[in-house]
Design an enzyme around this catalytic site. Structure first.
Site, PDB file in Angstrom:
ATOM      1  N   LYS A  22       0.833  -1.211   0.000  1.00 52.64           N
ATOM      2  CA  LYS A  22       0.000   0.000   0.000  1.00 52.64           C
ATOM      3  C   LYS A  22       0.869   1.264   0.000  1.00 52.64           C
ATOM      4  CE  LYS A  22      -2.829   0.920   3.700  1.00 52.64           C
ATOM      5  NZ  LYS A  22      -2.676   2.309   4.176  1.00 52.64           N
ATOM      6  N   SER A  23       1.867   1.296   0.871  1.00 55.34           N
ATOM      7  CA  SER A  23       2.719   2.496   0.950  1.00 55.34           C
ATOM      8  C   SER A  23       3.419   2.752  -0.376  1.00 55.34           C
ATOM      9  CB  SER A  23       3.782   2.306   2.038  1.00 55.34           C
ATOM     10  OG  SER A  23       3.175   2.236   3.293  1.00 55.34           O
ATOM     11  N   ARG A  27       2.960   5.968  -3.250  1.00 52.18           N
ATOM     12  CA  ARG A  27       4.130   6.767  -3.640  1.00 52.18           C
ATOM     13  C   ARG A  27       4.369   6.709  -5.137  1.00 52.18           C
ATOM     14  NH1 ARG A  27       4.231   5.570   1.517  1.00 52.18           N
ATOM     15  NH2 ARG A  27       5.641   6.528   3.021  1.00 52.18           N
ATOM     16  N   GLY A  95      -5.189   8.029   5.324  1.00 47.68           N
ATOM     17  CA  GLY A  95      -4.260   8.997   5.910  1.00 47.68           C
ATOM     18  C   GLY A  95      -3.076   9.249   4.990  1.00 47.68           C
ATOM     19  N   ARG A 123      -8.381  12.464  12.424  1.00 46.94           N
ATOM     20  CA  ARG A 123      -6.952  12.166  12.586  1.00 46.94           C
ATOM     21  C   ARG A 123      -6.082  13.433  12.499  1.00 46.94           C
ATOM     22  NH1 ARG A 123      -5.666   7.009   9.035  1.00 46.94           N
ATOM     23  NH2 ARG A 123      -3.701   7.201  10.173  1.00 46.94           N
ATOM     24  N   GLN A 168       4.681   9.186   6.837  1.00 47.26           N
ATOM     25  CA  GLN A 168       3.755  10.045   6.073  1.00 47.26           C
ATOM     26  C   GLN A 168       4.204  11.492   6.162  1.00 47.26           C
ATOM     27  OE1 GLN A 168      -0.147   9.141   7.593  1.00 47.26           O
ATOM     28  NE2 GLN A 168      -0.213   7.159   6.556  1.00 47.26           N
ATOM     29  N   ASP A 315       1.960  -1.097  11.789  1.00 51.92           N
ATOM     30  CA  ASP A 315       0.733  -1.596  11.167  1.00 51.92           C
ATOM     31  C   ASP A 315       0.509  -3.087  11.446  1.00 51.92           C
ATOM     32  OD1 ASP A 315       0.208   0.912  10.183  1.00 51.92           O
ATOM     33  OD2 ASP A 315       1.025   0.519   8.196  1.00 51.92           O
ATOM     34  N   ARG A 388      -7.503  -3.175   9.441  1.00 55.25           N
ATOM     35  CA  ARG A 388      -6.561  -4.080  10.107  1.00 55.25           C
ATOM     36  C   ARG A 388      -7.173  -4.723  11.353  1.00 55.25           C
ATOM     37  NH1 ARG A 388      -2.410  -3.122   6.746  1.00 55.25           N
ATOM     38  NH2 ARG A 388      -1.792  -0.959   6.383  1.00 55.25           N
TER      39      ARG A 388
HETATM   40  C1  S3P Z   1       2.477   4.880   6.181  1.00 55.45           C
HETATM   41  C2  S3P Z   1       3.080   5.222   7.357  1.00 55.45           C
HETATM   42  C3  S3P Z   1       2.568   4.838   8.680  1.00 55.45           C
HETATM   43  C4  S3P Z   1       1.593   3.669   8.575  1.00 55.45           C
HETATM   44  C5  S3P Z   1       0.588   3.878   7.470  1.00 55.45           C
HETATM   45  C6  S3P Z   1       1.275   4.026   6.130  1.00 55.45           C
HETATM   46  C7  S3P Z   1       3.061   5.346   4.914  1.00 55.45           C
HETATM   47  O1  S3P Z   1       1.881   5.922   9.258  1.00 55.45           O
HETATM   48  O2  S3P Z   1       0.951   3.455   9.786  1.00 55.45           O
HETATM   49  O3  S3P Z   1      -0.299   2.785   7.399  1.00 55.45           O
HETATM   50  O4  S3P Z   1       2.689   4.834   3.832  1.00 55.45           O
HETATM   51  O5  S3P Z   1       3.915   6.231   4.956  1.00 55.45           O
HETATM   52  P1  S3P Z   1       2.638   7.151   9.978  1.00 55.45           P
HETATM   53  O6  S3P Z   1       3.484   7.818   8.980  1.00 55.45           O
HETATM   54  O7  S3P Z   1       1.550   8.048  10.435  1.00 55.45           O
HETATM   55  O8  S3P Z   1       3.405   6.556  11.089  1.00 55.45           O
END
Ligand code: S3P
Length: 428
Positions: A22-23, A27, A95, A123, A168, A315, A388
Site C-alpha cells: 500500500k505504501s 508513492r 491517511g 486524525r 507520512q 501496522d 486491520r
Molecule cells: C504509512 C506510514 C505509517 C503507517 C501507514 C502508512 C506510509 O503511518 O501506519 O499505514 O505509507 O507512509 P505514519 O506515517 O503516520 O506513522
C-alpha cells in the site's frame, strides 16, 4: 458486511500471493504524476486507499489508467492543474493519501480543499501542516483536522526535526522539498519506512540519506520509470499470524516486500518462537523481496516490545496482538501511542474486541499488556471501521472455539480486496 470464521479450520495450507504494498503504491502514483514521461506501476494495489490517491490525482489533471495489474501514469511534471469548479479532493479513509497530497499541494500555484471520511476527519494533520507552513504554504481550516484548504506557491527549504516518527510526515515534506529552491533537510526521531527515499532516487531526485538525516534538493526534475510493487508485508502479517496459531498450518507467501524498515514483524514473531523461513531474497529495483514460509504448531511465548522498533511494526500490531493472546506468558507493547490515531483507536479496539473473545488484554496509555495462553472463544466482534482490526479479528477466529462474526468487515477492501477468499482458499 459481516464475515464468519469457523474454528477449527479443516486445514490451513497452500500458497498465496499478497496484494501490492500500500505504501509503495501510493508513492508510485504520486511520483509518477510529478514526473516527466510515462510511469508503469506493476502490481499496484487496487484497494480503496490507493484508488483514492488515483482519483485525487485525476482531479488534478493527471492521466492514469489501468491495464490489467498495471497502472500507467502520464506524468505532468511538477505542475498539476487546479481541481475544477468544486476544488474538493476526497482522500476517503486514507491517511497516506491526505498527508502525501498535502505535501504535493503545498508546491502548487493554486488552492484546493482536501477532505476525507469521518475517521480521517478525526486524525491529526497538524504534524504535516505545521512544517509545510514553515516552508511558506498557506493551510487553512478548522483546527488541525480535515477539511483543510491548501494554497501552495513559492516554498522555501527548511531544516526540520520531526517530533513524531512518521513516514507520512517525512514523505509530505520530501515531496514539498521538490518544490523548494535549495536543500530541505529532515531529521527523524526514529527510523520509519524508507520507501520514499528509495523511490525518489529511482525517479532521479537529488535525495541524500545520512543516518537519521534526509535531504532533498528542489531543482531536480523527476523522470518517469517502471516500478514493480512488492507484496505488502502488512497484509502478509495476517497470514503469518494465522500460520503461527493454527497447528499443522503451512503457508507460502510469495514475493513479499522485506525492506528492513518494514520487516520487523518477521523477527519479532520468530523471537516469540514462530517457525518462519525467509527464502529467495532478491531485489525488485531498490526494494528487497522474499518468499516467506510459515508453519504452525511451534510453541509461542510472549515478548516485550517498544522503542525504535515500533514505527517498523506499527501496522502489524493488530496481527501481533492476536499471536500474543495465544502465546504462553505476557506480551507488553509500549511506546505505541500512535496506534490511538490510526484508522481507529487500535489500542482500545484490540483490547475491547479481543477481550470479547476471552483474551486477557489490558489497555496501556501507549500500548497493550496481553496475558497469553487463555483459550479464545468465538464472539460477535466489531471492526471499528478499521481494515486491520477486521483482519486481525478474522485471524483470531481461526483459533477461537466456535464461530466468530466480524461486523462491518467490508472495510477490509481498504487494503486487501480478496482477503476472505484468500483465507478460505487455504482452508479448502
Ligand atoms: C504509512 C506510514 C505509517 C503507517 C501507514 C502508512 C506510509 O503511518 O501506519 O499505514 O505509507 O507512509 P505514519 O506515517 O503516520 O506513522
Amino acid at each position: 458486511m459481516m464475515i464468519i470464521v469457523t474454528n477449527p479450520p479443516a486445514r490451513l495450507s497452500g500458497e498465496v500471493a499478497m496484494p501490492g504494498d500500500k505504501s509503495i503504491s501510493h508513492r508510485a502514483a504520486i511520483m509518477g504524476a510529478l514526473a516527466h514521461g510515462t510511469t508503469e506501476v506493476h502490481g499496484f494495489l487496487r484497494g480503496e486507499d490507493c484508488l483514492a490517491t488515483v482519483r485525487c490525482l485525476k482531479a488534478l489533471g493527471v492521466e492514469l489508467h489501468f491495464v490489467r495489474d498495471k497502472l500507467i501514469i502520464r506524468g505532468r511534471g511538477k505542475h498539476l492543474t487546479p481541481p475544477g469548479e468544486a476544488p474538493l479532493l476526497d482522500a476517503g479513509n486514507s491517511g497516506t493519501t491526505a498527508r502525501l497530497l498535502m505535501g504535493l499541494l503545498a508546491g502548487q500555484r493554486f488552492g484546493a480543499v482536501l477532505t476525507g471520511d469521518s475517521s480521517l476527519k478525526r486524525r491529526p494533520m497538524e504534524r504535516v501542516a505545521a512544517p509545510l507552513r514553515l516552508m511558506g504554504a498557506c493551510i487553512e481550516g478548522d483546527g488541525s483536522r480535515l477539511p483543510l484548504r491548501i494554497k501552495g506557491g513559492e516554498l522555501k527549504p527548511i531544516h526540520y526535526k520531526m517530533p513524531v516518527a512518521s513516514a507520512q510526515v517525512k514523505t509530505a515534506l520530501l515531496l514539498a522539498g521538490l518544490f523548494a529552491a535549495g536543500e530541505t533537510v529532515i531529521e527523524e526521531p526514529a527510523p520509519s519506512r524508507n520507501h520514499t527515499e528509495l523511490m525518489l532516487a529511482q525517479f532521479g531526485a537529488a535525495v541524500c540519506v545520512e543516518g537519521s538525516r534526509i535531504s532533498i534538493r528542489g531543482e531536480a526534475e523527476l523522470k518517469g520509470c517502471t516500478v514493480k510493487v512488492p507484496g505488502d508485508i502488512s497484509a502478509a502479517a495476517f497470514f503469518l499470524a494465522a500460520g503461527c496459531i493454527v497447528p499443522g498450518a503451512e503457508i507460502w507467501l510469495r514475493d513479499v516486500g522485506v525492506n528492513p524498515s518494514r520487516a520487523g514483524i518477521i523477527d519479532l514473531l520468530k523471537e516469540m518462537g514462530a517457525d518462519i523461513q525467509v527464502q529467495n531474497r532478491r531485489m525488485w529495483g531498490r526494494e528487497a523481496v522474499a518468499d516467506l514460509l510459515v508453519k504452525g504448531g511451534a510453541p509461542l511465548r510472549g515478548v516485550a516490545v517498544g522503542g525504535e522498533i515500533i514505527p517498523n511494526i506499527i501496522d502489524e500490531i493488530p496481527a501481533l496482538a492476536v499471536v500474543a493472546a495465544l502465546a504462553q506468558g505476557e506480551t507488553v507493547i509500549g511506546d505505541a501511542g500512535e496506534l490511538r490515531v490510526k484508522e481507529s483507536d487500535r489500542i482500545a479496539a484490540l483490547a475491547g474486541e479481543l477481550g470479547k473473545m476471552g483474551a486477557r488484554i489490558e489497555e496501556l496509555p501507549d500500548g497493550l499488556r496481553i496475558k497469553g495462553g487463555s483459550p479464545l472463544c468465538g464472539a460477535v466482534v466489531e471492526s471499528h471501521g478499521d481494515h486491520r482490526i477486521a483482519m486481525a479479528l478474522a485471524v483470531a477466529g481461526l483459533a477461537a472455539k466456535g464461530d466468530t462474526a466480524v461486523r462491518h468487515a467490508s472495510v477490509i477492501n481498504i487494503s486487501f480486496p480478496g482477503f476472505m477468499e484468500t483465507l478460505r482458499r487455504l482452508t479448502l
